[in-house]
Motif scaffolding. Structure first.
Motif, PDB file in Angstrom:
ATOM      1  N   ALA A   9      15.665  44.706  23.620  1.00 60.33           N
ATOM      2  CA  ALA A   9      14.769  43.935  22.779  1.00 60.33           C
ATOM      3  C   ALA A   9      13.328  43.998  23.203  1.00 60.33           C
ATOM      4  N   ALA A  10      13.071  43.707  24.434  1.00 60.36           N
ATOM      5  CA  ALA A  10      11.695  43.663  24.872  1.00 60.36           C
ATOM      6  C   ALA A  10      11.219  45.024  25.309  1.00 60.36           C
ATOM      7  N   SER A  11      11.936  46.057  24.938  1.00 58.26           N
ATOM      8  CA  SER A  11      11.602  47.387  25.408  1.00 58.26           C
ATOM      9  C   SER A  11      10.529  48.057  24.591  1.00 58.26           C
ATOM     10  N   ALA A  12       9.917  47.319  23.668  1.00 60.84           N
ATOM     11  CA  ALA A  12       8.731  47.848  23.010  1.00 60.84           C
ATOM     12  C   ALA A  12       7.574  47.731  23.981  1.00 60.84           C
ATOM     13  N   ALA A  13       6.379  48.144  23.542  1.00 60.38           N
ATOM     14  CA  ALA A  13       5.233  48.114  24.446  1.00 60.38           C
ATOM     15  C   ALA A  13       5.041  46.726  25.018  1.00 60.38           C
ATOM     16  N   PRO A  14       4.808  46.595  26.312  1.00 60.50           N
ATOM     17  CA  PRO A  14       4.685  45.290  26.939  1.00 60.50           C
ATOM     18  C   PRO A  14       3.287  44.729  26.767  1.00 60.50           C
ATOM     19  N   ALA A  15       3.058  43.594  27.432  1.00 59.34           N
ATOM     20  CA  ALA A  15       1.723  43.009  27.394  1.00 59.34           C
ATOM     21  C   ALA A  15       0.703  44.038  27.852  1.00 59.34           C
ATOM     22  N   THR A  16      -0.521  43.893  27.409  1.00 56.39           N
ATOM     23  CA  THR A  16      -1.514  44.940  27.570  1.00 56.39           C
ATOM     24  C   THR A  16      -1.811  45.270  29.033  1.00 56.39           C
ATOM     25  N   THR A  17      -1.541  44.340  29.967  1.00 53.49           N
ATOM     26  CA  THR A  17      -1.846  44.603  31.363  1.00 53.49           C
ATOM     27  C   THR A  17      -0.703  45.307  32.090  1.00 53.49           C
ATOM     28  N   ALA A  18       0.454  45.439  31.471  1.00 54.61           N
ATOM     29  CA  ALA A  18       1.619  46.033  32.122  1.00 54.61           C
ATOM     30  C   ALA A  18       1.748  47.501  31.759  1.00 54.61           C
ATOM     31  N   PRO A  19       2.265  48.330  32.689  1.00 55.05           N
ATOM     32  CA  PRO A  19       2.548  49.727  32.344  1.00 55.05           C
ATOM     33  C   PRO A  19       3.614  49.802  31.261  1.00 55.05           C
ATOM     34  N   ALA A  20       3.608  50.863  30.488  1.00 60.51           N
ATOM     35  CA  ALA A  20       4.616  51.038  29.448  1.00 60.51           C
ATOM     36  C   ALA A  20       6.004  51.080  30.074  1.00 60.51           C
ATOM     37  N   PRO A  21       6.990  50.410  29.460  1.00 55.27           N
ATOM     38  CA  PRO A  21       8.324  50.335  30.059  1.00 55.27           C
ATOM     39  C   PRO A  21       9.030  51.683  30.086  1.00 55.27           C
ATOM     40  N   ILE A  22       9.797  51.897  31.135  1.00 55.81           N
ATOM     41  CA  ILE A  22      10.634  53.086  31.297  1.00 55.81           C
ATOM     42  C   ILE A  22      12.050  52.594  31.566  1.00 55.81           C
ATOM     43  N   PRO A  23      13.057  53.054  30.827  1.00 54.97           N
ATOM     44  CA  PRO A  23      14.432  52.603  31.082  1.00 54.97           C
ATOM     45  C   PRO A  23      14.785  52.740  32.553  1.00 54.97           C
ATOM     46  N   ILE A  24      15.359  51.702  33.133  1.00 54.99           N
ATOM     47  CA  ILE A  24      15.563  51.683  34.578  1.00 54.99           C
ATOM     48  C   ILE A  24      16.583  52.710  35.048  1.00 54.99           C
ATOM     49  N   THR A  25      17.445  53.186  34.147  1.00 56.91           N
ATOM     50  CA  THR A  25      18.406  54.229  34.526  1.00 56.91           C
ATOM     51  C   THR A  25      17.848  55.627  34.295  1.00 56.91           C
ATOM     52  N   SER A  26      16.608  55.715  33.861  1.00 52.82           N
ATOM     53  CA  SER A  26      15.987  57.009  33.627  1.00 52.82           C
ATOM     54  C   SER A  26      15.747  57.742  34.942  1.00 52.82           C
ATOM     55  N   PRO A  27      15.836  59.079  34.948  1.00 55.37           N
ATOM     56  CA  PRO A  27      15.498  59.844  36.156  1.00 55.37           C
ATOM     57  C   PRO A  27      14.059  59.628  36.609  1.00 55.37           C
ATOM     58  N   ALA A  28      13.234  59.108  35.698  1.00 56.35           N
ATOM     59  CA  ALA A  28      11.842  58.845  36.061  1.00 56.35           C
ATOM     60  C   ALA A  28      11.706  57.645  36.988  1.00 56.35           C
ATOM     61  N   CYS A  29      12.763  56.836  37.102  1.00 63.08           N
ATOM     62  CA  CYS A  29      12.721  55.654  37.966  1.00 63.08           C
ATOM     63  C   CYS A  29      13.420  55.938  39.298  1.00 63.08           C
ATOM     64  N   PRO A  30      12.970  55.302  40.368  1.00 60.03           N
ATOM     65  CA  PRO A  30      13.643  55.465  41.663  1.00 60.03           C
ATOM     66  C   PRO A  30      15.097  55.014  41.593  1.00 60.03           C
ATOM     67  N   ALA A  31      15.928  55.595  42.435  1.00 56.19           N
ATOM     68  CA  ALA A  31      17.335  55.191  42.471  1.00 56.19           C
ATOM     69  C   ALA A  31      17.464  53.717  42.826  1.00 56.19           C
ATOM     70  N   ASN A  32      16.564  53.232  43.656  1.00 56.69           N
ATOM     71  CA  ASN A  32      16.562  51.824  44.056  1.00 56.69           C
ATOM     72  C   ASN A  32      15.178  51.235  43.824  1.00 56.69           C
ATOM     73  N   LEU A  33      15.114  50.247  42.956  1.00 50.91           N
ATOM     74  CA  LEU A  33      13.870  49.512  42.726  1.00 50.91           C
ATOM     75  C   LEU A  33      13.849  48.317  43.676  1.00 50.91           C
ATOM     76  N   ARG A  34      12.708  48.074  44.287  1.00 52.49           N
ATOM     77  CA  ARG A  34      12.625  46.966  45.234  1.00 52.49           C
ATOM     78  C   ARG A  34      11.198  46.419  45.278  1.00 52.49           C
ATOM     79  N   MET A  35      11.033  45.342  46.009  1.00 49.86           N
ATOM     80  CA  MET A  35       9.740  44.671  46.110  1.00 49.86           C
ATOM     81  C   MET A  35       8.670  45.662  46.556  1.00 49.86           C
ATOM     82  N   GLY A  36       7.512  45.590  45.858  1.00 51.18           N
ATOM     83  CA  GLY A  36       6.406  46.482  46.142  1.00 51.18           C
ATOM     84  C   GLY A  36       6.239  47.567  45.096  1.00 51.18           C
ATOM     85  N   GLU A  37       7.298  47.844  44.318  1.00 45.48           N
ATOM     86  CA  GLU A  37       7.221  48.836  43.246  1.00 45.48           C
ATOM     87  C   GLU A  37       6.288  48.314  42.153  1.00 45.48           C
ATOM     88  N   ALA A  38       5.521  49.209  41.572  1.00 44.75           N
ATOM     89  CA  ALA A  38       4.603  48.822  40.482  1.00 44.75           C
ATOM     90  C   ALA A  38       4.517  49.977  39.497  1.00 44.75           C
TER      91      ALA A  38
END
Length: 363
Positions: free
Chosen positions: A28-57
């Motif tokens: 649902a909220a996977s459309a463009a986010p608020a203007t200050t946030a980077p565009a969303p990327i599906p978390i299971t996408s190869p573009a995302c780290p295998a493990n997301l953790r504190m400090g990621e931006a």
């Protein structure tokens, strides 16, 4: 649909190109986010780290926050994996029999994706705090909440299914038009604030107030002319919509009508009377079908008054174009009209062109 087009063929001469807006991400909220946030990327996408953790931006965190909000969190969507996001992750993990370590690895991603998808079309969220910017292609709880709110404003006749498709896009544009907002189909901060702070009013009924009809037409100034736009070809209801290339013979090629949102001449008149008087002329039919609507009474040109409609064609019921008489402009003294004329132009307010067949619309 084949009854819609023949009477408008000679008026489709060109079209202002505009892109159809599409969302990104999974839920649902996977459309463009608020203007200050980077565009969303599906978390299971190869573009995302295998493990997301504190400090990621990045956009992976944007999507993570959006999905967490769909499962009950109340995060500001900013794409920053800070302490608040860490706490929300641990809470989710605890409630789903996962190790509550704040690390979003494959197991957490899989369960979070499933939980977010399971929220589609159900539940109510706060669009201002739990959703990014919404646009066509979004789905889930943010979209269903939006649809329910748009229905309260009579911006559309939407099925609340959590799918931000053409009908919801049209309803958003109608809401934007009626609230003097940029008509772009994107539910950003200004649209959300208007949804939460404005007071819904019912559609007009009873005797027609021509001022309301004309104000409704005025609200669409600048909207592109689109062949077949505004005719519920995809169930949208009155208002700006994708058009069709069926029967299109315009000079701008390839045909852009089915990738551009707008209205044609009868689509504009339909929207003006729906939102200004609660009357759906011909239920989305073409100009000739509108002339047969029970609400139309033939009049002479000398009897015209603001809010009347003028059809052009070979006779009173075989027509190719329609305009809405706006009355005399107090600044210039000229008779004016609202018109969606042809492909390549926008809805405009111009000097009245006469010589057509006149009708008065009554409730």
């Amino acid at each position: 649909m084949n009854t819609l087009l023949p009477t408008r063929r000679r008026w489709s001469l060109g079209l202002a190109l505009a892109s159809v807006l599409t969302g990104v991400g999974a839920y649902a909220a996977s459309a463009a986010p608020a203007t200050t946030a980077p565009a969303p990327i599906p978390i299971t996408s190869p573009a995302c780290p295998a493990n997301l953790r504190m400090g990621e931006a990045d956009g992976c965190v944007t999507q993570l926050q959006l999905e967490l909000n769909l499962t009950g969190a109340h995060l500001t969507v900013d794409g920053q994996f800070g302490s608040g996001t860490d706490t929300a992750v641990r809470t989710f993990q605890s409630s789903h029999s996962l190790t509550a370590d704040g690390i979003v690895g494959p197991a957490t991603k899989a369960k979070l994706d499933a939980a977010a998808a399971g929220s589609s079309g159900t539940g109510t969220v706060d669009l201002r705090t739990q959703c990014g910017d919404l646009q066509k292609g979004a789905s889930g709880a943010c979209a269903s909440t939006l649809q329910a709110m748009l229905n309260t404003f009579n911006a559309g006749r939407l099925t609340v299914d959590g799918q931000f498709g053409p009908a919801t896009d049209t309803a958003v544009r109608n809401f934007q038009a009626s609230h003097a907002l940029a008509i772009d189909g994107i539910v950003g901060t200004a649209v959300k604030n208007a949804l939460y702070t404005s007071t819904p009013t019912p559609l007009p009924s009873g005797p027609i107030n021509s001022a309301k009809v004309l104000n409704a037409a005025k609200s669409y100034l600048g909207v592109p002319y689109v062949w077949g736009g505004g005719h519920s070809l995809r169930g949208e209801g009155p208002g700006p919509s994708l058009g069709t290339c069926d029967g299109y013979t315009g000079s701008i090629q390839p045909c852009p009508a089915d990738t551009t949102v707008g209205v044609d001449c009868s689509g504009l008149v339909r929207a003006a009377f729906w939102f200004g008087a609660g009357i759906d002329l011909a239920n989305g039919g073409d100009t000739s079908e509108q002339t047969l609507d029970k609400h139309l009474t033939p009049i002479t040109e000398a009897q015209r008054r603001p809010g009347d409609v003028e059809y052009f064609g070979t006779d009173a019921h075989n027509t190719v174009h329609v305009v809405l008489y706006a009355g005399t402009d107090p600044a210039t003294g000229a008779d004016m009209m609202y018109e969606a004329k042809e492909t390549g132009t926008d809805v405009h307010y111009v000097g009245l062109r006469t010589g057509g067949y006149w009708y008065h619309v009554t409730a």
